[in-house]
Design a protein around this motif. Structure first.
Motif, mmCIF file in Angstrom:
data_model
loop_
_atom_site.group_PDB
_atom_site.id
_atom_site.type_symbol
_atom_site.label_atom_id
_atom_site.label_comp_id
_atom_site.label_asym_id
_atom_site.label_seq_id
_atom_site.Cartn_x
_atom_site.Cartn_y
_atom_site.Cartn_z
ATOM 1 N N HIS A 115 56.579 43.906 45.445
ATOM 2 C CA HIS A 115 55.449 42.979 45.490
ATOM 3 C C HIS A 115 55.233 42.314 44.129
ATOM 4 O O HIS A 115 54.855 41.142 44.051
ATOM 5 C CB HIS A 115 54.178 43.716 45.918
ATOM 6 N N LEU A 116 55.488 43.093 43.068
ATOM 7 C CA LEU A 116 55.266 42.577 41.717
ATOM 8 C C LEU A 116 56.179 41.391 41.412
ATOM 9 O O LEU A 116 55.795 40.456 40.696
ATOM 10 C CB LEU A 116 55.475 43.699 40.691
ATOM 11 N N ARG A 117 57.379 41.411 41.976
ATOM 12 C CA ARG A 117 58.336 40.337 41.730
ATOM 13 C C ARG A 117 57.844 38.992 42.282
ATOM 14 O O ARG A 117 58.266 37.938 41.825
ATOM 15 C CB ARG A 117 59.690 40.692 42.343
ATOM 16 N N HIS A 118 56.974 39.058 43.270
ATOM 17 C CA HIS A 118 56.509 37.819 43.901
ATOM 18 C C HIS A 118 55.050 37.519 43.564
ATOM 19 O O HIS A 118 54.495 36.541 44.068
ATOM 20 C CB HIS A 118 56.667 37.923 45.423
ATOM 21 N N TRP A 158 45.661 42.451 38.863
ATOM 22 C CA TRP A 158 46.563 42.126 39.961
ATOM 23 C C TRP A 158 45.946 42.579 41.268
ATOM 24 O O TRP A 158 45.635 43.764 41.429
ATOM 25 C CB TRP A 158 47.925 42.785 39.752
ATOM 26 N N ASN A 159 45.785 41.657 42.177
ATOM 27 C CA ASN A 159 45.247 41.977 43.494
ATOM 28 C C ASN A 159 46.234 41.503 44.555
ATOM 29 O O ASN A 159 46.524 40.309 44.669
ATOM 30 C CB ASN A 159 43.885 41.306 43.716
ATOM 31 N N ASN A 160 46.758 42.472 45.325
ATOM 32 C CA ASN A 160 47.774 42.180 46.330
ATOM 33 C C ASN A 160 47.172 42.341 47.730
ATOM 34 O O ASN A 160 46.411 43.272 47.970
ATOM 35 C CB ASN A 160 48.969 43.117 46.141
ATOM 36 N N SER A 161 47.550 41.466 48.642
ATOM 37 C CA SER A 161 46.972 41.493 49.983
ATOM 38 C C SER A 161 47.289 42.784 50.726
ATOM 39 O O SER A 161 46.509 43.240 51.561
ATOM 40 C CB SER A 161 47.484 40.300 50.797
ATOM 41 N N GLU A 162 48.427 43.400 50.420
ATOM 42 C CA GLU A 162 48.825 44.642 51.102
ATOM 43 C C GLU A 162 48.394 45.883 50.334
ATOM 44 O O GLU A 162 47.911 46.855 50.922
ATOM 45 C CB GLU A 162 50.339 44.664 51.309
ATOM 46 N N LEU A 163 48.573 45.854 49.031
ATOM 47 C CA LEU A 163 48.297 47.041 48.215
ATOM 48 C C LEU A 163 46.874 47.065 47.676
ATOM 49 O O LEU A 163 46.420 48.107 47.184
ATOM 50 C CB LEU A 163 49.286 47.111 47.046
ATOM 51 N N GLY A 164 46.213 45.951 47.725
ATOM 52 C CA GLY A 164 44.863 45.882 47.174
ATOM 53 C C GLY A 164 44.892 45.652 45.675
ATOM 54 O O GLY A 164 45.829 45.079 45.126
ATOM 55 N N SER A 165 43.848 46.125 44.985
ATOM 56 C CA SER A 165 43.767 45.978 43.529
ATOM 57 C C SER A 165 44.526 47.112 42.855
ATOM 58 O O SER A 165 44.262 48.288 43.112
ATOM 59 C CB SER A 165 42.287 45.995 43.100
ATOM 60 N N ILE A 166 45.487 46.748 42.028
ATOM 61 C CA ILE A 166 46.333 47.750 41.358
ATOM 62 C C ILE A 166 45.971 47.796 39.883
ATOM 63 O O ILE A 166 45.885 46.760 39.217
ATOM 64 C CB ILE A 166 47.835 47.416 41.518
ATOM 65 N N SER A 167 45.812 49.005 39.378
ATOM 66 C CA SER A 167 45.448 49.179 37.976
ATOM 67 C C SER A 167 46.587 48.754 37.054
ATOM 68 O O SER A 167 47.769 49.016 37.348
ATOM 69 C CB SER A 167 45.113 50.648 37.707
ATOM 70 N N PRO A 168 46.261 48.131 35.913
ATOM 71 C CA PRO A 168 47.309 47.795 34.936
ATOM 72 C C PRO A 168 48.084 49.026 34.470
ATOM 73 O O PRO A 168 49.268 48.926 34.134
ATOM 74 C CB PRO A 168 46.517 47.167 33.782
#
Length: 618
Positions: free
Chosen positions: A366-369, A400-410
């Motif tokens: 997910h990070l790659r996109h 970073w807030n992803n639609s699938e993973l939600g909010s991810i901590s740095p």
């Protein structure tokens, strides 16, 4: 096939003929002493080039004889078992009442296909087409018609045994190329997979427990990059020798495939060790610790003393897997976790690692996109001057807030970005976005003295970092002094000359420089005076229990005093209580940030915050 070294000079020949007088004839021809001046030497030189000289008066051949094909086959088996196989067999075409010559050759080749064979016949018992159909296409067969001349037999024996020896030598070299690592001499991946298959079969059959160790050298790429690939190759050879030598005889995987145990080089700086039988889990740890202790011994490389460390993952079979693929994957995963702990550690595989690895892989994909999908945002945490109470700067923090993973901590995604190189484009996006935002606010008449952004060592040392910062400042039309770059304290542990030149280039542009998380590392503080730093940020860990911890109070006071002597600004981060704030104020800490003063704000919230300050100061 390994030849017995003592037997290598004398070629072994087998005669299979039902007529015992023929046995004696072959012995007379082939076992005579070789004269110093033999016309055969001249003949062979003419036909085949240079010849291998035999010592004077030494026997040319060693002869064994059998009267029947089945008896000859048994002699072939015994010779192979002793490691002294026959180079050549003279086989009679007719040997009643047993196998004939063709059937005998078929059985002999089935047992040892490398042997050269001369089929001796006085009649046309078989046509060449029939022989070819039964025995197949081969260049290991010669047909000799009876009666034959002594010199003919001697010449054939001499030529074919030399051909056999040459073939074995070629096979040995091809075997080494196919199954052994050319650099270290260790078994390669192909041989490792073959031997490990046998180990696992025995483990299953005899209910044995064993272990696979996956070894990776730490920072090997740095040796290649700084000292060159020749130094890297030399290092790999030294490491392979140490791995082999430090193992016990009982669990050493030798350089030959004579046992199931082996140490192998899978490629690059990755090695494996198989322990085919352990009585308890701790046995693998003892071996891993011994390897780590041998690896870390200083060595001389290209005239420099070098210390290298390793990370080792351990998978125990059959508990952690019953196939080569699963054990390699799990040992590799355990090695990765060992590397995260720190240099020269080993780690046993645990099932939870697969869960973590899957989560990490999903996050990396997910990070790659994330950038393309506009999933990154910046929030801004204000920094306040404790002496005046006024706001004057802020730190830009990546979210970073992803639609699938939600909010991810740095804390979760930044290390992944560091490892796979994504931190380079992400870091450029952060600097550009922060500079554009500050310029937008300034153009609206909202005051911001400067914005600080975190930059990793990998970002800082990329070839075009200084040019990239210069281009961003030019593109956004932002004054360089309004950008502050925060670096971790670990930069003072690295090559100071290379780092300092980069920092000086940034400083010459008027970019501000800060050391983040100061006080948590073990760097040489004397280097601080040689670096063009503007600010030290006291790590939040020193503010915890500040009212009770005299040690933390002393450290903070020491940092403030040192900064004052060096004419540096001091910022305390992570201020969350009034007690912490009061302590910092009383001890003349210049600036602070933290939840007690302000939570990180979105761009819109920050703009509203700046507008309120503008109104208040109007």
């Amino acid at each position: 096939m390994e030849l017995n070294k003592e037997k290598k000079m004398v070629k072994r020949i087998l005669v299979i003929d039902d007529n015992t007088s023929i046995h004696n004839d072959f012995r007379k021809i082939l076992m005579k002493s070789k004269p110093k001046n033999d016309h055969l030497n001249d003949m062979e030189s003419f036909l085949f080039g240079a010849v291998v000289q035999q010592p004077p008066n030494s026997a040319l051949f060693e002869i064994d004889c059998a009267s029947q094909g089945i008896e000859g086959l048994e002699l072939v088996k015994q010779a192979i078992a002793k490691g002294t196989p026959y180079a050549l067999a003279f086989v009679d075409i007719r040997m009643p009442p047993g196998w004939d010559g063709i059937e005998t050759i078929r059985h002999v080749w089935n047992e040892y296909p490398d042997i050269q064979v001369v089929l001796c016949t006085a009649y046309s018992d078989y046509s060449w087409d029939e022989i070819h159909r039964i025995l197949g296409e081969t260049d290991n067969l010669l047909i000799l018609k009876k009666p034959f001349d002594n010199i003919e037999v001697l010449q054939i024996a001499h030529t074919l045994t030399r051909k056999w020896e040459l073939n074995l030598d070629i096979q040995g070299r091809l075997n080494k190329l196919a199954f052994y690592d050319n650099l270290t001499g260790l078994p390669n991946r192909v041989l490792f997979m073959d031997r490990f298959t046998h180990v696992l079969e025995n483990s299953h059959r005899y209910k044995r427990k064993g272990a696979l160790l996956f070894i990776d050298l730490d920072n090997f790429k740095q040796i290649n990059d700084t000292m060159g690939h020749n130094a890297g190759d030399e290092l790999l050879k030294i490491m392979s020798d140490r791995i082999v030598k430090c193992l016990r005889i009982s669990d050493t995987i030798t350089r030959t495939p004579s046992t199931d145990e082996m140490s192998a080089r899978l490629g690059g700086d990755e090695f494996t060790v198989i322990l085919p039988e352990i009585s308890k889990y701790e046995d693998a740890a003892v071996t891993a610790q011994r390897i780590a202790e041998h690896i870390i011994i200083p060595m001389n490389l290209c005239g420099q003393e070098v210390v290298i460390t390793c990370s080792i993952g351990i998978a125990v079979f059959p508990v952690d897997g019953e196939t080569i693929e699963s054990l390699l994957k799990n040992a590799d995963l355990a090695m990765y976790y060992a590397k995260r702990i720190g240099p020269n550690h080993f780690q046993y595989y645990q099932e939870s690692m697969n869960t973590d690895a899957l989560k990490r892989l999903t996050m990396e994909n997910h990070l790659r996109h994330a950038s393309m999908r506009n999933e990154f945002t910046l929030v801004y945490q204000p920094q306040f001057n404790l002496l005046t109470g006024q706001f004057n700067s802020m730190e830009a923090l990546l979210r970073w807030n992803n639609s699938e993973l939600g909010s991810i901590s740095p804390a979760e995604f930044i290390p992944i970005a560091e490892e796979n190189g994504l931190i380079i484009p992400i870091g450029e996006w952060v600097i550009r976005t922060a500079c554009q935002q500050i310029k937008t606010w300034l153009d609206k008449g909202l005051f911001v003295q400067c914005v600080s952004v975190n930059v990793s060592l990998k970002q800082l040392t990329q070839a075009n970092f200084v040019e990239m910062v210069r281009a961003i400042l030019a593109d956004t039309n932002l004054e360089a002094e309004r950008l502050e770059i925060e670096l971790t304290e670990s930069i003072m542990e690295r090559d100071i000359s290379g780092i300092t030149s980069i920092l000086n280039a940034l400083k010459n542009m008027q970019v501000r420089l800060a050391i983040d998380d100061f006080g948590t590392g073990y760097s040489c503080l004397s280097r601080l005076k040689d670096m063009p730093i503007d600010c030290l940020k006291i790590d939040r860990s020193f503010l915890m229990d500040i009212e009770d911890s005299k040690a933390n109070q002393s450290i903070i006071n020491a940092i403030i005093a040192m900064a004052k002597k060096l004419n540096l600004t001091v910022i305390a981060e992570g201020v969350e209580t009034k007690t912490q704030l009061d302590f910092l104020y009383e001890n003349n800490c210049q600036k602070a940030q933290g939840y007690m003063l302000s939570y990180p704000l979105s761009a819109l919230q920050t703009e509203e915050f700046l507008k309120r300050l503008y109104v208040e100061n109007s």
